[in-house]
Design a protein around this motif. Structure first.
Motif, PDB file in Angstrom:
ATOM      1  N   TYR A 241      10.110 164.976  66.468  1.00 24.29           N
ATOM      2  CA  TYR A 241      10.291 165.261  67.890  1.00 24.29           C
ATOM      3  C   TYR A 241      10.669 163.958  68.579  1.00 24.29           C
ATOM      4  O   TYR A 241       9.967 162.944  68.442  1.00 24.29           O
ATOM      5  CB  TYR A 241       9.015 165.830  68.494  1.00 24.29           C
ATOM      6  CG  TYR A 241       9.145 166.231  69.952  1.00 24.29           C
ATOM      7  CD1 TYR A 241       9.399 167.549  70.309  1.00 24.29           C
ATOM      8  CD2 TYR A 241       9.014 165.286  70.970  1.00 24.29           C
ATOM      9  CE1 TYR A 241       9.512 167.923  71.645  1.00 24.29           C
ATOM     10  CE2 TYR A 241       9.123 165.644  72.296  1.00 24.29           C
ATOM     11  CZ  TYR A 241       9.382 166.966  72.634  1.00 24.29           C
ATOM     12  OH  TYR A 241       9.491 167.322  73.950  1.00 24.29           O
ATOM     13  N   ILE A 242      11.774 163.985  69.347  1.00 25.40           N
ATOM     14  CA  ILE A 242      12.285 162.791  70.013  1.00 25.40           C
ATOM     15  C   ILE A 242      12.131 162.960  71.518  1.00 25.40           C
ATOM     16  O   ILE A 242      12.650 163.906  72.097  1.00 25.40           O
ATOM     17  CB  ILE A 242      13.771 162.562  69.673  1.00 25.40           C
ATOM     18  CG1 ILE A 242      13.972 162.512  68.153  1.00 25.40           C
ATOM     19  CG2 ILE A 242      14.279 161.273  70.320  1.00 25.40           C
ATOM     20  CD1 ILE A 242      15.424 162.552  67.730  1.00 25.40           C
ATOM     21  N   SER A 243      11.430 162.027  72.159  1.00 26.65           N
ATOM     22  CA  SER A 243      11.136 162.167  73.583  1.00 26.65           C
ATOM     23  C   SER A 243      11.115 160.815  74.276  1.00 26.65           C
ATOM     24  O   SER A 243      11.109 159.761  73.631  1.00 26.65           O
ATOM     25  CB  SER A 243       9.790 162.862  73.760  1.00 26.65           C
ATOM     26  OG  SER A 243       9.487 163.041  75.126  1.00 26.65           O
ATOM     27  N   ALA A 244      11.126 160.865  75.597  1.00 29.64           N
ATOM     28  CA  ALA A 244      10.838 159.722  76.472  1.00 29.64           C
ATOM     29  C   ALA A 244      11.602 158.453  76.127  1.00 29.64           C
ATOM     30  O   ALA A 244      11.007 157.427  75.800  1.00 29.64           O
ATOM     31  CB  ALA A 244       9.344 159.451  76.490  1.00 29.64           C
ATOM     32  N   SER A 245      12.911 158.520  76.172  1.00 29.44           N
ATOM     33  CA  SER A 245      13.779 157.349  75.999  1.00 29.44           C
ATOM     34  C   SER A 245      13.680 156.722  74.622  1.00 29.44           C
ATOM     35  O   SER A 245      14.065 155.564  74.436  1.00 29.44           O
ATOM     36  CB  SER A 245      13.460 156.277  77.064  1.00 29.44           C
ATOM     37  OG  SER A 245      13.609 156.798  78.358  1.00 29.44           O
ATOM     38  N   SER A 246      13.187 157.436  73.666  1.00 25.79           N
ATOM     39  CA  SER A 246      13.073 156.889  72.310  1.00 25.79           C
ATOM     40  C   SER A 246      14.388 157.076  71.561  1.00 25.79           C
ATOM     41  O   SER A 246      15.268 157.838  71.956  1.00 25.79           O
ATOM     42  CB  SER A 246      11.923 157.548  71.559  1.00 25.79           C
ATOM     43  OG  SER A 246      12.110 158.936  71.487  1.00 25.79           O
ATOM     44  N   GLU A 247      14.498 156.381  70.439  1.00 23.48           N
ATOM     45  CA  GLU A 247      15.735 156.394  69.653  1.00 23.48           C
ATOM     46  C   GLU A 247      15.406 156.599  68.180  1.00 23.48           C
ATOM     47  O   GLU A 247      14.550 155.915  67.624  1.00 23.48           O
ATOM     48  CB  GLU A 247      16.497 155.079  69.839  1.00 23.48           C
ATOM     49  CG  GLU A 247      17.807 155.014  69.067  1.00 23.48           C
ATOM     50  CD  GLU A 247      18.563 153.721  69.317  1.00 23.48           C
ATOM     51  OE1 GLU A 247      19.491 153.435  68.544  1.00 23.48           O
ATOM     52  OE2 GLU A 247      18.200 152.998  70.276  1.00 23.48           O
ATOM     53  N   VAL A 248      16.098 157.533  67.554  1.00 24.82           N
ATOM     54  CA  VAL A 248      15.929 157.807  66.128  1.00 24.82           C
ATOM     55  C   VAL A 248      17.266 157.634  65.429  1.00 24.82           C
ATOM     56  O   VAL A 248      18.279 158.225  65.842  1.00 24.82           O
ATOM     57  CB  VAL A 248      15.383 159.225  65.881  1.00 24.82           C
ATOM     58  CG1 VAL A 248      15.383 159.553  64.383  1.00 24.82           C
ATOM     59  CG2 VAL A 248      13.971 159.371  66.450  1.00 24.82           C
ATOM     60  N   ARG A 249      17.288 156.839  64.369  1.00 24.28           N
ATOM     61  CA  ARG A 249      18.498 156.635  63.563  1.00 24.28           C
ATOM     62  C   ARG A 249      18.234 157.102  62.141  1.00 24.28           C
ATOM     63  O   ARG A 249      17.304 156.628  61.488  1.00 24.28           O
ATOM     64  CB  ARG A 249      18.906 155.164  63.563  1.00 24.28           C
ATOM     65  CG  ARG A 249      19.326 154.648  64.934  1.00 24.28           C
ATOM     66  CD  ARG A 249      19.773 153.194  64.863  1.00 24.28           C
ATOM     67  NE  ARG A 249      20.227 152.718  66.175  1.00 24.28           N
ATOM     68  CZ  ARG A 249      21.480 152.837  66.613  1.00 24.28           C
ATOM     69  NH1 ARG A 249      22.405 153.395  65.823  1.00 24.28           N
ATOM     70  NH2 ARG A 249      21.814 152.392  67.803  1.00 24.28           N
TER      71      ARG A 249
ATOM     72  N   GLY B  40      16.400 160.404  75.304  1.00 25.31           N
ATOM     73  CA  GLY B  40      16.271 160.120  73.883  1.00 25.31           C
ATOM     74  C   GLY B  40      17.622 160.139  73.188  1.00 25.31           C
ATOM     75  O   GLY B  40      18.551 160.833  73.609  1.00 25.31           O
ATOM     76  N   VAL B  41      17.746 159.368  72.110  1.00 24.04           N
ATOM     77  CA  VAL B  41      19.004 159.245  71.378  1.00 24.04           C
ATOM     78  C   VAL B  41      18.768 159.522  69.900  1.00 24.04           C
ATOM     79  O   VAL B  41      17.831 158.999  69.298  1.00 24.04           O
ATOM     80  CB  VAL B  41      19.603 157.829  71.541  1.00 24.04           C
ATOM     81  CG1 VAL B  41      20.848 157.684  70.686  1.00 24.04           C
ATOM     82  CG2 VAL B  41      19.924 157.554  72.991  1.00 24.04           C
ATOM     83  N   LEU B  42      19.622 160.347  69.311  1.00 25.91           N
ATOM     84  CA  LEU B  42      19.599 160.623  67.875  1.00 25.91           C
ATOM     85  C   LEU B  42      20.945 160.231  67.277  1.00 25.91           C
ATOM     86  O   LEU B  42      21.997 160.698  67.728  1.00 25.91           O
ATOM     87  CB  LEU B  42      19.328 162.113  67.610  1.00 25.91           C
ATOM     88  CG  LEU B  42      19.507 162.595  66.162  1.00 25.91           C
ATOM     89  CD1 LEU B  42      18.499 161.930  65.238  1.00 25.91           C
ATOM     90  CD2 LEU B  42      19.379 164.128  66.092  1.00 25.91           C
ATOM     91  N   THR B  43      20.928 159.364  66.265  1.00 27.35           N
ATOM     92  CA  THR B  43      22.136 158.952  65.563  1.00 27.35           C
ATOM     93  C   THR B  43      21.979 159.288  64.082  1.00 27.35           C
ATOM     94  O   THR B  43      21.006 158.864  63.455  1.00 27.35           O
ATOM     95  CB  THR B  43      22.383 157.437  65.719  1.00 27.35           C
ATOM     96  OG1 THR B  43      22.462 157.119  67.101  1.00 27.35           O
ATOM     97  CG2 THR B  43      23.669 157.037  65.019  1.00 27.35           C
ATOM     98  N   ILE B  44      22.927 160.050  63.548  1.00 29.28           N
ATOM     99  CA  ILE B  44      22.891 160.437  62.131  1.00 29.28           C
ATOM    100  C   ILE B  44      24.136 159.880  61.452  1.00 29.28           C
ATOM    101  O   ILE B  44      25.262 160.240  61.796  1.00 29.28           O
ATOM    102  CB  ILE B  44      22.842 161.964  61.969  1.00 29.28           C
ATOM    103  CG1 ILE B  44      21.609 162.539  62.682  1.00 29.28           C
ATOM    104  CG2 ILE B  44      22.807 162.338  60.482  1.00 29.28           C
ATOM    105  CD1 ILE B  44      21.579 164.057  62.722  1.00 29.28           C
ATOM    106  N   SER B  45      23.942 158.992  60.476  1.00 26.28           N
ATOM    107  CA  SER B  45      25.063 158.413  59.748  1.00 26.28           C
ATOM    108  C   SER B  45      24.939 158.604  58.237  1.00 26.28           C
ATOM    109  O   SER B  45      25.797 158.158  57.483  1.00 26.28           O
ATOM    110  CB  SER B  45      25.184 156.915  60.062  1.00 26.28           C
ATOM    111  OG  SER B  45      24.012 156.234  59.674  1.00 26.28           O
TER     112      SER B  45
END
Length: 350
Positions: free
Chosen positions: A298-306, A331-336
């Motif tokens: 779960y991604i919330s509150a200006s967090s970042e997941v890569r 929140g930001v999600l980056t999938i590479s």
């Protein structure tokens, strides 16, 4: 011709601060061995019941020979921390730190942890076990088993176990404060639970296994069977991050996070408050968020997941079976890279 033989003396210096070995059978002997300066290997020869906080200084190894325990006294109940680490290094090998939480004598209001570290490094080696520490009625800010304060570090290695701990505050297994760090090279964090009690920081069920405000690096091992429970009658409130509640930096390069549960969001990982998560390896699988949000992450509150590697698969939730990205934050999600799959909407961008 006269030959003169000059004798040469070779001086072999003594090893500075060589480790001293002490065999202990009583609380007083253990207390004295932990408190002395220098390097000491402490061999337990009996189970030791603890009725006061023990301070750790210098470099210490506690070896329980895979048989002996350091255990909270239950008659009367000792309320407080067992080991207070303020030295250079503490190594636990083959020893169990037992909070006696399974005893019917313990009310749950113990207001203490098994281990707190404010400086130096704690090494959890093979057959080191930390278990049965129950904080159920006191609003103790700091988890159930281990609290790592600023300046402290804990390294968990293969064969060590943190299990069966209960708390009403964040991180029933491990709590990492700002400036502290936890490295999981191996071992198992399992069957720990945090139970929400009311609205507010840490009291609404955050982090069944780990609550992180500092730095956590998961390189190996298993985090499994941990629960972040909510509270309230009727509609459940609270319950975030069955395995990990993250408020700072979390890096995952190996290991497995499996079969953890959150009542509301983040069956495996809930990340919040401008925090960062990097998934480069390992597996996040078969976790669930009670048919709510983000079975895996779960991604919330200006967090970042890569996500650049690893696997996120077969997690379950009503929305975002693998990943839920909240619309109420930036929140930001980056999938590479990596692999993400499973039933339902794998990535829910709310």
């Amino acid at each position: 011709m006269l030959f003169v033989l000059a004798a040469t003396a070779f001086l072999i210096p003594e090893r500075a601060n060589a480790a001293v070995t002490r065999r202990v059978e009583t609380l007083k002997e253990l207390e004295q061995a932990l408190a002395q300066s220098g390097e000491t290997v402490i061999l337990l020869k009996k189970d030791i019941m603890v009725s006061r906080m023990l301070r750790v200084k210098g470099k210490k190894t506690i070896d329980g020979d895979s048989r002996y325990q350091i255990r909270r006294k239950t008659k009367p109940v000792y309320k407080g921390t067992l080991l207070w680490m303020q030295g250079e290094r503490l190594r636990l090998e083959g020893v169990t730190l037992n909070g006696s939480g399974r005893s019917s004598i313990v009310s749950g209001d113990i207001n203490g942890r098994l281990l707190e570290t404010v400086s130096g490094t704690v090494l959890l080696e093979k057959k080191a076990r930390l278990c049965a520490n129950y904080n159920l009625t006191s609003f103790t800010d700091g988890g159930g088993r281990i609290t790592i304060h600023s300046g402290g570090k804990v390294v968990m290695r293969e064969g060590s176990v943190i299990s069966d701990n209960l708390s009403i505050t964040g991180g029933s297994g491990v709590r990492v404060e700002k400036g502290g760090s936890f490295v999981m090279e191996g071992g198992t964090i399992r069957d720990n639970a945090v139970t929400g009690q009311k609205t507010g920081s840490d009291f609404d069920g955050r982090g069944g296994g780990i609550h992180n405000r500092g730095e956590v690096w998961i390189q190996g091992g298993a985090i499994t069977g941990n629960i972040a429970r909510g509270y309230g009658k009727g509609e459940n409130v609270g319950g975030f991050g069955g395995a990990v509640y993250n408020q700072n930096r979390l890096r995952i390069t190996g290991g497995i996070i499996q079969n953890n549960q959150a009542s509301f969001a983040g069956g495996a990982v809930y990340t919040n408050e401008e925090s960062r998560v990097s998934l480069e390896g390992g597996e996040i699988c078969e976790n669930r968020a009670e048919d709510q949000r983000g079975g895996g992450i779960y991604i919330s509150a200006s967090s970042e997941v890569r996500v650049s590697g690893g696997k996120i698969w077969n997690n379950t939730a009503r929305h975002g079976s693998q990943i839920f990205l909240s619309s109420t934050s930036s929140g930001v999600l980056t999938i590479s890279g990596g692999k993400i799959n499973g039933a339902g909407t794998a990535v829910w961008n709310n």
